[in-house]
Design a protein around this motif. Structure first.
Motif, PDB file in Angstrom:
ATOM      1  N   ARG A 293       0.973  -1.286  -0.044  1.00  0.00           N
ATOM      2  CA  ARG A 293      -0.095  -0.278   0.063  1.00  0.00           C
ATOM      3  C   ARG A 293       1.387   1.120   0.008  1.00  0.00           C
ATOM      4  NH1 ARG A 293      -3.798   0.605   4.679  1.00  0.00           N
ATOM      5  NH2 ARG A 293      -5.334   1.483   2.918  1.00  0.00           N
ATOM      6  N   VAL A 294       0.281   2.647  -0.832  1.00  0.00           N
ATOM      7  CA  VAL A 294       0.750   3.301  -1.018  1.00  0.00           C
ATOM      8  C   VAL A 294       0.344   4.671  -0.028  1.00  0.00           C
ATOM      9  CG1 VAL A 294       2.232   5.933  -2.127  1.00  0.00           C
ATOM     10  CG2 VAL A 294       2.609   3.096  -2.464  1.00  0.00           C
ATOM     11  N   ILE A 295       0.864   5.166   0.973  1.00  0.00           N
ATOM     12  CA  ILE A 295      -0.830   6.107   1.626  1.00  0.00           C
ATOM     13  C   ILE A 295      -0.197   7.157   1.716  1.00  0.00           C
ATOM     14  CG2 ILE A 295      -1.823   6.626   3.572  1.00  0.00           C
ATOM     15  CD1 ILE A 295      -0.927   2.858   4.655  1.00  0.00           C
ATOM     16  N   GLU A 296      -0.753   8.297   1.607  1.00  0.00           N
ATOM     17  CA  GLU A 296      -0.715   9.786   1.881  1.00  0.00           C
ATOM     18  C   GLU A 296      -0.608  10.188   3.302  1.00  0.00           C
ATOM     19  OE1 GLU A 296      -4.083  12.304   0.003  1.00  0.00           O
ATOM     20  OE2 GLU A 296      -3.230  12.478  -1.934  1.00  0.00           O
ATOM     21  N   SER A 297      -0.467  10.357   3.638  1.00  0.00           N
ATOM     22  CA  SER A 297       0.578  10.435   5.570  1.00  0.00           C
ATOM     23  C   SER A 297      -0.376  11.642   6.272  1.00  0.00           C
ATOM     24  CB  SER A 297       1.897  10.958   5.800  1.00  0.00           C
ATOM     25  OG  SER A 297       3.118  10.101   4.989  1.00  0.00           O
ATOM     26  N   ALA A 298      -0.866  12.256   5.138  1.00  0.00           N
ATOM     27  CA  ALA A 298      -1.660  13.501   5.505  1.00  0.00           C
ATOM     28  C   ALA A 298      -3.429  13.023   5.992  1.00  0.00           C
ATOM     29  CB  ALA A 298      -1.146  14.846   5.753  1.00  0.00           C
ATOM     30  N   SER A 299      -3.388  12.537   4.556  1.00  0.00           N
ATOM     31  CA  SER A 299      -5.032  12.276   5.292  1.00  0.00           C
ATOM     32  C   SER A 299      -5.105  11.159   5.187  1.00  0.00           C
ATOM     33  CB  SER A 299      -5.700  12.475   3.641  1.00  0.00           C
ATOM     34  OG  SER A 299      -4.711  11.579   2.553  1.00  0.00           O
ATOM     35  N   GLY A 300      -3.968  10.181   5.440  1.00  0.00           N
ATOM     36  CA  GLY A 300      -4.137   8.406   5.685  1.00  0.00           C
ATOM     37  C   GLY A 300      -5.028   7.522   3.599  1.00  0.00           C
ATOM     38  N   LYS A 301      -5.340   7.898   3.274  1.00  0.00           N
ATOM     39  CA  LYS A 301      -5.936   7.740   2.317  1.00  0.00           C
ATOM     40  C   LYS A 301      -4.808   7.299   1.442  1.00  0.00           C
ATOM     41  CE  LYS A 301      -7.806   8.924  -2.597  1.00  0.00           C
ATOM     42  NZ  LYS A 301      -7.997   9.960  -3.679  1.00  0.00           N
ATOM     43  N   ALA A 302      -5.106   5.312   1.056  1.00  0.00           N
ATOM     44  CA  ALA A 302      -4.092   4.806   0.058  1.00  0.00           C
ATOM     45  C   ALA A 302      -4.416   5.160  -1.121  1.00  0.00           C
ATOM     46  CB  ALA A 302      -4.514   3.085   0.407  1.00  0.00           C
ATOM     47  N   ILE A 303      -2.943   5.404  -1.767  1.00  0.00           N
ATOM     48  CA  ILE A 303      -2.944   5.532  -3.390  1.00  0.00           C
ATOM     49  C   ILE A 303      -3.080   4.463  -4.066  1.00  0.00           C
ATOM     50  CG2 ILE A 303      -1.789   7.240  -4.948  1.00  0.00           C
ATOM     51  CD1 ILE A 303      -1.059   8.958  -2.710  1.00  0.00           C
ATOM     52  N   VAL A 304      -1.689   3.364  -3.614  1.00  0.00           N
ATOM     53  CA  VAL A 304      -2.006   1.780  -4.210  1.00  0.00           C
ATOM     54  C   VAL A 304      -2.398   0.637  -3.260  1.00  0.00           C
ATOM     55  CG1 VAL A 304      -0.111   0.440  -5.226  1.00  0.00           C
ATOM     56  CG2 VAL A 304      -0.296   2.959  -5.743  1.00  0.00           C
ATOM     57  N   ASP A 305      -2.800   0.452  -3.256  1.00  0.00           N
ATOM     58  CA  ASP A 305      -4.115  -0.567  -1.998  1.00  0.00           C
ATOM     59  C   ASP A 305      -3.735  -2.426  -2.540  1.00  0.00           C
ATOM     60  OD1 ASP A 305      -4.868  -0.966   0.067  1.00  0.00           O
ATOM     61  OD2 ASP A 305      -6.758  -0.264  -0.567  1.00  0.00           O
ATOM     62  N   GLY A 306      -2.804  -3.018  -1.915  1.00  0.00           N
ATOM     63  CA  GLY A 306      -2.837  -4.327  -2.092  1.00  0.00           C
ATOM     64  C   GLY A 306      -2.680  -5.043  -3.127  1.00  0.00           C
ATOM     65  N   VAL A 307      -1.337  -4.950  -3.025  1.00  0.00           N
ATOM     66  CA  VAL A 307      -1.016  -4.972  -4.608  1.00  0.00           C
ATOM     67  C   VAL A 307      -0.028  -6.210  -3.936  1.00  0.00           C
ATOM     68  CG1 VAL A 307       0.775  -4.765  -6.405  1.00  0.00           C
ATOM     69  CG2 VAL A 307      -1.431  -3.004  -5.493  1.00  0.00           C
ATOM     70  N   SER A 308      -0.163  -7.180  -4.830  1.00  0.00           N
ATOM     71  CA  SER A 308       0.686  -8.132  -4.550  1.00  0.00           C
ATOM     72  C   SER A 308       1.386  -8.891  -6.226  1.00  0.00           C
ATOM     73  CB  SER A 308       0.259  -9.384  -4.059  1.00  0.00           C
ATOM     74  OG  SER A 308      -0.409  -9.238  -2.612  1.00  0.00           O
ATOM     75  N   LEU A 309       2.124  -9.293  -6.432  1.00  0.00           N
ATOM     76  CA  LEU A 309       3.254  -9.158  -7.734  1.00  0.00           C
ATOM     77  C   LEU A 309       3.739 -10.104  -7.399  1.00  0.00           C
ATOM     78  CD1 LEU A 309       5.701  -7.558  -8.809  1.00  0.00           C
ATOM     79  CD2 LEU A 309       3.268  -5.770  -9.009  1.00  0.00           C
ATOM     80  N   ARG A 310       4.846 -11.572  -8.093  1.00  0.00           N
ATOM     81  CA  ARG A 310       5.946 -11.552  -8.521  1.00  0.00           C
ATOM     82  C   ARG A 310       6.249 -11.581  -9.830  1.00  0.00           C
ATOM     83  NH1 ARG A 310       4.933 -18.097  -5.793  1.00  0.00           N
ATOM     84  NH2 ARG A 310       4.595 -17.366  -3.608  1.00  0.00           N
ATOM     85  N   VAL A 311       8.028 -11.889  -9.998  1.00  0.00           N
ATOM     86  CA  VAL A 311       8.476 -11.464 -11.229  1.00  0.00           C
ATOM     87  C   VAL A 311       9.598 -12.357 -10.915  1.00  0.00           C
ATOM     88  CG1 VAL A 311       9.598 -10.191 -13.559  1.00  0.00           C
ATOM     89  CG2 VAL A 311       8.591  -8.653 -11.223  1.00  0.00           C
ATOM     90  N   ALA A 312       9.808 -13.721 -11.705  1.00  0.00           N
ATOM     91  CA  ALA A 312      10.867 -14.377 -11.861  1.00  0.00           C
ATOM     92  C   ALA A 312      12.200 -13.888 -12.653  1.00  0.00           C
ATOM     93  CB  ALA A 312      10.602 -16.120 -12.873  1.00  0.00           C
ATOM     94  N   ALA A 313      12.994 -14.492 -11.756  1.00  0.00           N
ATOM     95  CA  ALA A 313      14.188 -13.880 -12.753  1.00  0.00           C
ATOM     96  C   ALA A 313      14.387 -14.427 -14.438  1.00  0.00           C
ATOM     97  CB  ALA A 313      15.791 -15.106 -11.826  1.00  0.00           C
ATOM     98  N   GLY A 314      14.887 -13.291 -14.925  1.00  0.00           N
ATOM     99  CA  GLY A 314      14.882 -13.668 -16.504  1.00  0.00           C
ATOM    100  C   GLY A 314      13.132 -13.635 -16.803  1.00  0.00           C
ATOM    101  N   GLY A 315      12.230 -13.209 -15.625  1.00  0.00           N
ATOM    102  CA  GLY A 315      10.869 -12.940 -16.539  1.00  0.00           C
ATOM    103  C   GLY A 315      10.373 -11.869 -16.838  1.00  0.00           C
TER     104      GLY A 315
END
Length: 469
Positions: free
Chosen positions: A12-34
């Protein structure tokens, strides 16, 4: 199956002043060579996600979640913990390579600096390694040039070499094809594939559907800070399940229908006869003859460096031809020919609000705010945006403000120099449609520079093709 090199969990990426989540709950994977491509429109949170991974979020933002790189687990909130990985394990190829390069440093030295300061090679070995790298990409001739002396495509290659000269195994590329013609896009793709062949994991942030399809691997679609769809790129692009993904693919220029002419071309606005232009010993073009008529849309196409912008500037009177003539129709106002720039941010004073930027134009030309109100409404620019600085609105909104400023002067011809090349497909289609609709209603000619053959096919009645000599 290659080992996972990057894993992001619940980021999550959150605005410190407002507490609003700009990026929320992202999960991902990248393999070597992928490869994993993040596709989405401007403002969807793609670049913020990359900054959170790198640990370069701006003041006022903070991250939460877990990030694993090369088997090492990091708390996303601890940005400094990942600094030791920069250049060694993680490298970022930024959106604007020209801005990332030092304008006072020659090309070879910029690449050598990474070999020396990050990889720890001696100065003489660093210079030799940099020259070897440049030679492999066919750029040995540019070793002693400065960034302003090379093209955008060459700057992209130099930045690429500098970012992974120390052997980083994760490459994050942020909008790498923005503003590049088809040839340069193919070169960029070849570099990314070569990096993968060397075992590098690639996280590609883009709104370029072509690149997502060509790079293959895995893909995730972002909207409003969330991943709404994820899977194999080929499968997802062929059968998207989310309505937004379908809209994003439909907005790709390759899917645009051919636009019908609004009206028949009218009077000739400009005569060009046997025009030629060179810079130094290099001839951009010669023997160009064409008439530009009121009400038509003419595309200027060609590779980077072919002289597309220079040709338009000849019509505007900003440069003079070396040979031949450029003649405007008589009786036109001094402001009848207007230019819409490729980078809207460069067309606005950064410390002046958009309300003031428009008010200054109105005052200069003896117009009242009543002239702007209906135009802003048609361009879907609300009053809430007027008090903001140019940096506080999206790229599409800022380009529409630039268009409003141009249209206030009731031009006979608009020279639109790659006006949407830096926008995502949805915003690009919307902005270009607005430009052509408003210009068409007023009988204004549009001279459209584009590196995208599909856009030229869809919107222009005819084309002026320039070739690199």
């Amino acid at each position: 199956m290659n080992k996972v090199f990057l894993e992001v969990a619940g980021l999550r990426v959150i605005e410190s002043a407002s507490g609003k989540a700009i990026v929320d709950g992202v999960s991902l994977r990248v393999a070597a060579g992928g490869a994993l491509t993040l596709l989405g429109e401007s403002g969807s949170g793609k670049s913020l996600l990359a900054q959170a991974i790198m640990g370069t979020l701006a003041n006022g933002l903070h991250a939460k979640g877990a990030i694993t790189i090369a088997g090492a687990l990091f708390d996303a909130a601890d940005q400094r913990s990942r600094q030791r990985l920069w250049g060694r394990e993680v490298a970022l190829l930024p959106q604007e390579p020209w801005l990332a390069l030092d304008p006072t440093m020659r090309v070879q030295r910029q690449v050598a600096e990474t070999h020396q300061l990050v990889a720890g090679l001696a100065a003489d070995r660093s210079r030799a390694a940099a020259l070897r790298d440049l030679r492999q990409l066919g750029m040995e001739h540019a070793a002693r040039l400065y960034p302003h002396q090379i093209s955008g495509g060459m700057a992209q290659r130099v930045a690429f070499l500098a970012t992974h000269a120390a052997g980083a195994r994760l490459l994050i590329v942020d909008e790498p094809t923005k503003g590049l013609d088809s040839g340069k896009r193919a070169e960029l793709l070849a570099m990314l594939r070569a990096a993968q062949d060397d075992g590098m994991a690639v996280l590609c942030i883009t709104h370029d559907v072509w690149l997502a399809r060509a790079l293959g691997g895995e893909m995730a679609v972002m909207l409003d800070g969330r991943v709404i769809e994820q899977g194999g790129a080929a499968q997802l692009l062929a059968q998207p399940s989310h309505a937004y993904t379908r809209a994003l693919l439909a907005a790709d220029p390759a899917s645009w229908p051919v636009r019908a002419a609004v009206r028949a071309p009218g009077e000739v606005l400009a005569h060009v006869r046997e025009a030629a232009k060179s810079f130094g010993k290099r001839c951009l073009f010669s023997g160009i003859s064409v008439d530009i008529r009121r009400g038509e849309v003419v595309a200027i196409t060609g590779e980077s460096g072919a002289g597309k912008t220079t040709f338009g500037n000849l019509l505007l009177g900003l440069v003079r031809p070396d040979a031949g003539t450029v003649t405007r129709a008589t009786g036109l106002a001094r402001t009848a020919f207007q230019k819409l720039c490729q980078d809207p941010a460069a067309a606005f004073a950064p410390t002046v609000t958009l309300r003031t930027a428009l008010a200054d134009v109105l005052a200069l030309h003896g117009l009242t705010w009543d002239a702007a109100t209906p135009l802003l409404a048609r361009l879907r620019l609300g009053d809430h945006l007027l008090g903001r600085l140019p940096s506080q609105v999206s790229g599409g909104e800022l380009q529409r403000f630039a268009l409003a400023r141009v249209l206030l002067l009731k031009p006979a011809l608009i020279f639109a120099d790659e006006p949407t090349s830096r926008l995502d497909p949805v915003t690009q289609q919307e902005t270009l449609n607005l430009l052509l609709e408003v210009a068409g209603d007023s009988g204004c000619a549009v001279l459209l520079v584009t590196h995208d053959a599909e856009i030229a096919r869809a919107v222009a009645q005819r084309r002026i093709a320039l070739c690199v000599s």
